[in-house]
Design a protein around this motif. Structure first.
Motif, PDB file in Angstrom:
ATOM      1  N   ILE A  16       0.606  -1.056  -0.006  1.00 37.83           N
ATOM      2  CA  ILE A  16      -0.167   0.214   0.115  1.00 37.83           C
ATOM      3  C   ILE A  16       0.655   0.842   0.012  1.00 37.83           C
ATOM      4  CG2 ILE A  16      -1.487   1.338   1.238  1.00 37.83           C
ATOM      5  CD1 ILE A  16      -2.967  -1.365   2.029  1.00 37.83           C
ATOM      6  N   ARG A  40      -4.543   8.647   5.557  1.00 39.75           N
ATOM      7  CA  ARG A  40      -4.451   7.142   5.825  1.00 39.75           C
ATOM      8  C   ARG A  40      -5.641   5.922   5.481  1.00 39.75           C
ATOM      9  NH1 ARG A  40      -3.401  10.125  11.816  1.00 39.75           N
ATOM     10  NH2 ARG A  40      -2.001  10.528  11.752  1.00 39.75           N
ATOM     11  N   PHE A  41      -6.293   6.786   4.753  1.00 44.92           N
ATOM     12  CA  PHE A  41      -7.249   5.989   3.920  1.00 44.92           C
ATOM     13  C   PHE A  41      -6.061   3.788   2.192  1.00 44.92           C
ATOM     14  CE2 PHE A  41      -9.695   8.082   6.914  1.00 44.92           C
ATOM     15  CZ  PHE A  41     -10.773   6.876   7.540  1.00 44.92           C
ATOM     16  N   PHE A  42      -7.216   3.513   2.365  1.00 45.93           N
ATOM     17  CA  PHE A  42      -6.591   3.251   1.142  1.00 45.93           C
ATOM     18  C   PHE A  42      -7.455   2.078   0.521  1.00 45.93           C
ATOM     19  CE2 PHE A  42      -4.972  -0.246  -1.238  1.00 45.93           C
ATOM     20  CZ  PHE A  42      -4.324  -0.429  -2.510  1.00 45.93           C
ATOM     21  N   ASN A  43      -8.200   3.068  -0.828  1.00 45.83           N
ATOM     22  CA  ASN A  43      -9.331   2.290  -1.872  1.00 45.83           C
ATOM     23  C   ASN A  43      -9.937   2.448  -1.130  1.00 45.83           C
ATOM     24  OD1 ASN A  43     -10.063   1.212  -4.147  1.00 45.83           O
ATOM     25  ND2 ASN A  43      -9.328  -1.454  -2.636  1.00 45.83           N
ATOM     26  N   HIS A  44     -10.614   3.232   0.040  1.00 44.12           N
ATOM     27  CA  HIS A  44     -11.565   3.368   0.954  1.00 44.12           C
ATOM     28  C   HIS A  44     -13.215   3.806   0.117  1.00 44.12           C
ATOM     29  CE1 HIS A  44     -14.607   4.751   3.667  1.00 44.12           C
ATOM     30  NE2 HIS A  44     -14.012   4.304   4.261  1.00 44.12           N
ATOM     31  N   PRO A  48     -10.869   9.884   0.137  1.00 42.16           N
ATOM     32  CA  PRO A  48      -9.779  10.038  -1.028  1.00 42.16           C
ATOM     33  C   PRO A  48      -8.661   9.179   0.053  1.00 42.16           C
ATOM     34  CG  PRO A  48     -10.157  12.271   0.238  1.00 42.16           C
ATOM     35  CD  PRO A  48     -11.753  10.977   0.021  1.00 42.16           C
TER      36      PRO A  48
ATOM     37  N   GLU B  22     -18.024  -0.426   5.400  1.00 42.22           N
ATOM     38  CA  GLU B  22     -17.206   1.206   5.312  1.00 42.22           C
ATOM     39  C   GLU B  22     -17.708   2.028   5.746  1.00 42.22           C
ATOM     40  OE1 GLU B  22     -13.603   0.194   2.207  1.00 42.22           O
ATOM     41  OE2 GLU B  22     -14.853   1.120   1.315  1.00 42.22           O
ATOM     42  N   ALA B 185      -8.893   6.322  10.995  1.00 46.06           N
ATOM     43  CA  ALA B 185      -8.046   6.498  10.396  1.00 46.06           C
ATOM     44  C   ALA B 185      -6.431   5.563   9.820  1.00 46.06           C
ATOM     45  CB  ALA B 185      -8.380   7.762   9.021  1.00 46.06           C
ATOM     46  N   TYR B 192       1.555   8.419   7.716  1.00 49.28           N
ATOM     47  CA  TYR B 192       2.087   9.555   7.338  1.00 49.28           C
ATOM     48  C   TYR B 192       2.460  11.189   6.789  1.00 49.28           C
ATOM     49  CZ  TYR B 192      -0.703   5.936   3.977  1.00 49.28           C
ATOM     50  OH  TYR B 192      -0.891   4.822   3.379  1.00 49.28           O
TER      51      TYR B 192
END
Lengths: 241, 197
Positions: A16, A40-44, A48, B22, B185, B192
């Motif tokens: 990721i 801090r999200f991925f493919n949500h 975004p 989600e 999150a 990051y």
């Protein structure tokens, strides 16, 4: 028969990170005047992966959603869900014939505010253009709409590179003729004559090609900085479990 | 190839399940069967049989836990054999090191086996399912009662309906709430710099 290596959940963070880093590098190469801030999200499905912020106009932002689907039918469902977003959908691994898929074409036409770009398309375009023409990719990323494939980016880059500063706007119009909103493989609106009070310092022909709004980002940048790979400085913490 | 990718209704089901999970605000689906670069994380190598796979993989809750999910977007009940294959696949996944702390979700759009509903998440049912597929395990491996108990404790049965999305928060509201939950999150502990706090 060879089999793909079997991944474990513990392998995912590194993958990721790599995906996000590659995506951010390409985005910043195309729009050197903006900061790409990863979430801090991925493919949500509705948060975004990256937010683009233009330094000159911090209130001007655009969200970027990563989608790694190979299936254009699934992508069509997803684009329908994002159709009210004014964001960018960054496609990794999309099928080569995706632009010919009827469902995807219909979804793209409904999602009139989205910009959908294939991985590699922005890089293809940015690396072909001379420094004074990278405003095209910057403007495309900030307000562009439509579907930019790698092959369209190649054609567009070749066309724009071939047009010298003394050529007329008609030549640009002629070169971009095949692009139209009805074409899923199009970035639109490609051309509109519009005077902007903050017109960037680029050739007159290209500022007409992709209109910039008054709150669009500044185009101040230099060639060396945007050609360099971006070190996003992403690190990985131990998984809390 | 994962089975659901070949079926358009199945694809829709996987997408709907992902979106529903989600929108709960506690789960994030990281991998679906159509996410090419990572879909092999869903696979479960099986002895003397074709590779089995789940449809979704993600994390949920606090502290974060991994899960694998099988999605059945059918208009009728799922057969017992299909559910038992899911149980046996979960058992085989749990035998892997990385499956040791995973939950296993069975997400369906139609109730099934209602007369034995209460027994569907028991160790006995898991044991029965894997024993009926004894050839999925290496010859030298015995079916472990402890592992059957462990898998049973980590099973979820979720029955969705298309109407269930009407009860979820509107998208705009959900996005605003997510922005207020910075700790949430962080599904994989990836830090990051510059990410919104």
């Amino acid at each position: 028969m060879s089999r793909r290596p079997h991944l474990a959940p513990s392998d995912l963070p590194a993958i990721i990170l790599g995906v996000k880093q590659a995506m951010i590098s390409e985005l910043v190469l195309a729009a050197p005047g903006c900061q790409a801030r990863p979430t801090r999200f991925f493919n949500h499905s509705f948060i975004p992966d990256v937010e683009l912020i233009w330094a000159s106009s911090p209130r001007f932002r655009r969200e970027v959603y990563y989608r790694g689907y190979s299936d254009p039918g699934l992508l069509a469902i997803d684009i329908d869900a994002l159709q009210h977003s004014r964001g960018v959908v960054f496609l990794g691994g999309v099928a080569p014939d995706a632009q010919n898929n009827a469902a995807l074409g219909a979804a793209l036409r409904r999602a009139s505010e989205l910009l959908v770009v294939e991985q590699g398309a922005l890089e293809m375009l940015a690396t072909q253009l001379r420094s004074e023409l990278t405003d095209v990719t910057n403007a495309m990323l900030s307000i562009g709409r439509g579907y930019l494939t790698v092959s369209h980016a190649l054609r567009l880059g070749q066309t724009l590179s071939a047009i010298g500063p003394t050529r007329g706007k008609e030549r640009v119009l002629e070169a971009l003729g095949p692009f139209a909103p009805e074409d899923p493989g199009a970035v639109w609106p490609p051309i509109r004559s519009q005077q902007s009070p903050r017109r960037p310092r680029i050739s007159r022909h290209l500022s007409d090609l992709v209109p910039l709004r008054s709150h669009a980002p500044s185009q101040r940048h230099s060639l060396p900085s945007h050609r360099r790979p971006v070190d996003c400085g992403l690190r990985q913490r131990p998984i809390r479990n | 190839m994962p089975g659901e990718t070949t079926h358009i209704k199945g694809r829709e089901g996987v997408w709907r399940a992902k979106r529903w999970l989600e929108r709960t605000g506690t789960a994030e689906v990281l991998v679906t069967s159509d996410l090419v670069a990572m879909s092999s994380v869903l696979e479960v190598p099986i002895e003397r049989a074709r590779v089995r796979s789940f449809d979704l993989h993600g994390v949920y809750g606090s502290p974060r836990r991994f899960f694998f999910a099988e999605v059945k977007h059918y208009e009728g009940p799922v057969g017992g054999q299909s559910y038992d294959e899911f149980l046996a696949t979960a058992y085989c996944k749990a035998r892997e090191h990385d499956g040791a702390t995973c939950d296993f979700m069975f997400i369906t759009w139609h109730p099934f086996l209602v007369k034995s509903w209460r027994s569907l998440r028991t160790a006995a049912r898991v044991r029965e399912a894997i024993r009926a597929r004894r050839d999925w395990l290496p010859d030298v491996v015995e079916v472990s009662d402890d592992l059957c108990e462990s898998v049973a404790a980590r099973l979820w049965l979720i029955v969705l309906s298309d109407k269930s999305s009407d009860l979820q928060l509107p998208l705009a509201t959900a996005r605003q709430l997510f922005a207020l939950m910075p700790d949430h999150a962080d599904p994989l502990g990836i830090m990051y710099p510059g990410a919104q706090e």
